[in-house]
Design an enzyme around this catalytic site. Structure first.
Site, PDB file in Angstrom:
ATOM      1  N   HIS A 122      -2.615  55.245  36.068  1.00 25.13           N
ATOM      2  CA  HIS A 122      -1.471  55.820  36.764  1.00 25.13           C
ATOM      3  C   HIS A 122      -0.996  54.936  37.911  1.00 25.13           C
ATOM      4  CE1 HIS A 122      -1.566  60.221  35.216  1.00 25.13           C
ATOM      5  NE2 HIS A 122      -1.963  59.369  34.288  1.00 25.13           N
ATOM      6  N   HIS A 285      -7.818  58.026  25.643  1.00 24.79           N
ATOM      7  CA  HIS A 285      -8.306  59.355  25.302  1.00 24.79           C
ATOM      8  C   HIS A 285      -9.628  59.324  24.543  1.00 24.79           C
ATOM      9  CE1 HIS A 285      -4.081  61.307  25.860  1.00 24.79           C
ATOM     10  NE2 HIS A 285      -4.544  60.708  26.945  1.00 24.79           N
TER      11      HIS A 285
END
Length: 751
Positions: A122, A285
């Protein structure tokens, strides 16, 4: 990794915006405190001129990160400090943090690695290729608004966990570098081989005011779309406060195919193709989980809005313990694999092995659960619990979008290919905004040349000496090329630079290559004529059998020679600084699609506004100046000089406020501020104007990018300096200094 433009050249203010709202202070009214509800904000709260004139130009974006705000002082050399680090020791200290769970924020599965991967992702993932803004390069995740974006929920804890490491190494390790390095260490300690790491990201000390994050004034709103879900440029996320896409699907609609469209568009806008996109989503993920143990209403204020006693932390949850198994971040509650702290290929296995049905998290968010599957997925904080595999809507996009599915199945069947693709995509993600490899620091910088880094060939031979430089200037001025042509070509080459992601610039002479040579702002036909003439000068010089001159150097040198001649014609002798050493890039070293993002849709320095521009020209001029890292005085003197030198795109006469074009005079400022003329608009869009004298005769024409230097009070004050009777020498001196700065913006080889 999910949980959950143009720069700000003007300051939209809404009555209920956080910057105009006045906090309630206990006892304030009774005590006669000036901080009272309903009053205009005090300057310390963001009040002032912008309160009264919200559309005024925001010249503060031309004064970013001033020296007075830097506690380290101008002499601090971060590169030298970073080189002195024992990087393996730093990484060992980070690794210890990752597996030392803290009671105040317990680690999922006993390992903070997945949290740190999300933090690094991020930090870097705000980058967008259209204007080069965002990214990890300055550690902006520490500051508003990014520190309080909904998609960055609870990353304040990740950074706080790293404080002991930052404290130990002090200013030798910037926060910006630490965030990315920690992401790498997290991957490595969980069994993944990364592609490399480069340091060199220097911290800044204030929030960025020059990034346009979108038009919305409410978190997670999405006013950025028009037509058939066409995302506004230069934005790279689907909603205000998200890094990329909504993991529940577009606007919370759990449609994997529709979500794939959003994914493809947002990842494309940060320079990722389909293969890199699949690798990043699946690779990220592979680790960790999302958090949605309870209702969103249980979560308190974000870090920027939290009370003082929270000390910079936010999102305090009142749901049970508020942490560990009770944590709430995105509202989703998904763990993708049975080994969430170890690298593997299980994400793809789970993606394709089961059929999924729509369900909801404990917080009420849309997610998917495998039908007819065994409970193989561990609980993050209770070893006695297992659950069935689950997926996000955006995970299923990798299965139901045809192109993504093909790539996903190939990665599923070829784990080594997947690992390599993820390693390369992660490296690109976390280094995309750092510019050329000359800026990379540390022992882990890969030796492989990567096209997205805009590589340049190695410099060979001895640099030009003073006599050779002088001889080349004479040869250039002996051609049929005009001052305007030479100045325009040099500007087209150098002013492609963006301080945001350190791309573009004169080094490489890519102005002669696709796509730059065809850009409308560069006047392709005129540019081709200049390049042919300069190539002739180069061939003549090189044929002497001595040193060679690169076209990149020659373009800049020719522009400088033209400036010197124009100043001489104005009665001022000046030498334009020139440092040789530029090289010429080849077409196969230039990613045409990637470089297309650098094409200027506007350039007020050349009085150019393309059809795609959406703001008035004066705002766009400031945006371009910001990308060129120019100050307000530098912007002012460059516009005035380039106008009288005749550097407008298309040979436009707008703003050429002189009877002596091609001569470096201060006539632009003198005539703009002439009290004997009156300006009036000549277009319905009020973007073109004419000036008439007392007799009614049209004397000049101009655009908003010209008239703003007489209209805006701060720019007028600067224009008055250069319009003064005593300003002739100062104008030339300042123009040359600003010109030289632009010509050398990409000379990282000189640092």
């Amino acid at each position: 990794m999910t949980e959950n433009h143009e720069s700000h050249v003007f300051d939209p203010v809404t009555p209920d915006s956080p910057e105009t709202a006045v906090p309630e202070v206990p006892g304030a009214q009774a005590a006669g405190c000036p901080v009272a509800h309903g009053r205009a904000p005090h300057p310390t709260q963001g009040g002032g001129n912008r309160q009264w004139w919200p559309d005024r130009l925001n010249l503060k974006i031309l004064a970013k990160n001033p020296a007075v705000a830097n506690p380290l002082g101008g002499d601090f050399d971060y590169a030298a400090a970073f080189r002195g680090l024992d990087l393996p020791a730093v990484k060992r200290d980070i690794a210890e943090v990752l597996t030392t769970s803290q009671d105040w924020w317990p680690a999922d599965f006993g390992n903070y690695g997945p949290l740190m991967i999300r933090m690094a992702w991020h930090s870097a993932g705000t980058y967008r290729i259209s204007d080069g803004r965002g990214g990890a390069g300055a550690g902006q995740q520490r500051f508003a608004p990014l520190n309080s974006w909904p998609d960055n929920g609870n990353l304040d804890k990740a950074r706080r966990l790293l404080w002991p490491v930052k404290k130990k190494y002090g200013q030798a390790l910037s926060w910006a570098d630490l965030l990315i390095l920690t992401g790498n260490v997290a991957l490595e300690t969980m069994g993944f081989k990364t592609f490399g790491f480069a340091g060199g990201r220097e911290d800044v000390w204030e929030s960025e005011e020059d990034v346009y994050w979108g038009p919305e004034t409410t978190w997670l709103d999405d006013e950025r779309y028009t037509g058939d879900r066409e995302l506004e440029n230069p934005l790279g996320a689907v909603q205000m406060g998200l890094i990329y896409v909504n993991p529940e699907g577009p606007n919370g609609n759990p449609d994997p195919v529709a979500a794939a469209r959003d994914i493809r568009e947002t990842f494309r806008r940060m320079a990722m193709n389909d293969e890199e996109t699949v690798a990043l989503i699946a690779g990220g993920h592979t680790f960790g989980k999302t958090h949605g143990a309870g209702p969103a209403e249980s979560v308190g204020a974000d870090p920027e809005g939290a009370p003082l006693e929270e000390q910079g932390l936010g999102w305090r949850s009142s749901y049970r313990s508020g942490k560990g198994g009770d944590a709430i971040t995105s509202g989703l509650e998904v763990t993708w694999t049975s080994t969430p702290t170890r690298w593997g290929n299980e994400f793809f296995h789970n993606l394709f092995a089961y059929e999924y049905e729509l369900t909801k998290s404990p917080a009420g968010a849309h997610q998917w659960i495998a039908k007819d599957a065994e409970a193989t997925i561990p609980d993050a904080h209770d070893a006695s619990k297992k659950q069935k595999p689950q997926m996000l809507t955006t995970d299923l996009s990798l299965r139901f979008d045809p192109a993504y599915e093909q790539i996903s199945r190939r990665f599923h069947e070829n784990p080594e290919e997947f690992a390599d693709a993820f390693a390369r995509a992660w490296y690109k993600l976390t280094h995309r905004d750092m510019g050329p490899v000359q800026r990379y620091l540390g022992p882990e910088v890969p030796s492989e040349v990567l096209l997205w880094q805009d590589p340049l060939p190695a410099r060979t031979g001895e640099p030009l000496d003073a006599a050779e430089i002088a001889a080349l200037k004479e040869q250039v001025l002996a051609t049929d090329l005009t001052v305007a042509q030479l100045v325009s070509a040099a500007w087209a080459s150098a002013a492609s630079f963006r301080g945001s992601d350190k791309r573009g610039g004169a080094n490489g002479a890519r102005v002669r290559l696709e796509p730059q040579r065809g850009w409308e702002a560069n006047d392709p036909d005129e540019l081709a004529q200049v390049l042919r003439a300069l190539e002739g000068v180069k061939e003549s010089f090189d044929a002497k059998g001595g040193k060679q001159v690169s076209l990149a150097d020659l373009i800049v040198l020719a522009g400088g020679a033209a400036v010197e001649q124009a100043a001489k014609d104005a009665g001022v002798e000046v030498e334009v600084p020139f440092t040789p050493g530029r090289v010429d890039a080849a077409q196969d070293q230039t990613d045409v699609e990637s470089f297309a993002a650098l094409e200027p849709a506007y350039d007020g320095f050349r009085n150019y506004v393309g059809k795609a521009a959406r703001l008035p020209a004066e705002y766009l001029l400031l945006d371009r100046a910001n990308l060129l890292t120019l100050s307000a005085p530098e912007t002012t003197v460059l516009v005035g000089g380039l106008r009288v030198l005749g550097a407008n795109t298309g040979g436009s006469k707008h703003g050429v406020l002189t009877d002596r074009p091609g001569t470096l005079t201060n006539d632009f400022f003198v005539n703009l501020l002439d009290l004997g003329i009156t300006w009036k608009s000549t277009s319905s869009a009020q973007d073109e104007f004419e000036a008439r004298d007392a007799s009614g005769k049209v004397k000049w024409t101009g655009t908003r990018a010209d008239l703003v230097f007489g209209s805006n009070s701060e720019l007028r004050a600067l224009a008055e300096v250069y319009a003064g009777d005593d300003a002739r020498q100062k104008f030339v001196t300042d123009f040359v200094a600003a010109w030289s700065k632009v010509m050398d913006l990409d000379r990282f080889d000189l640092v």
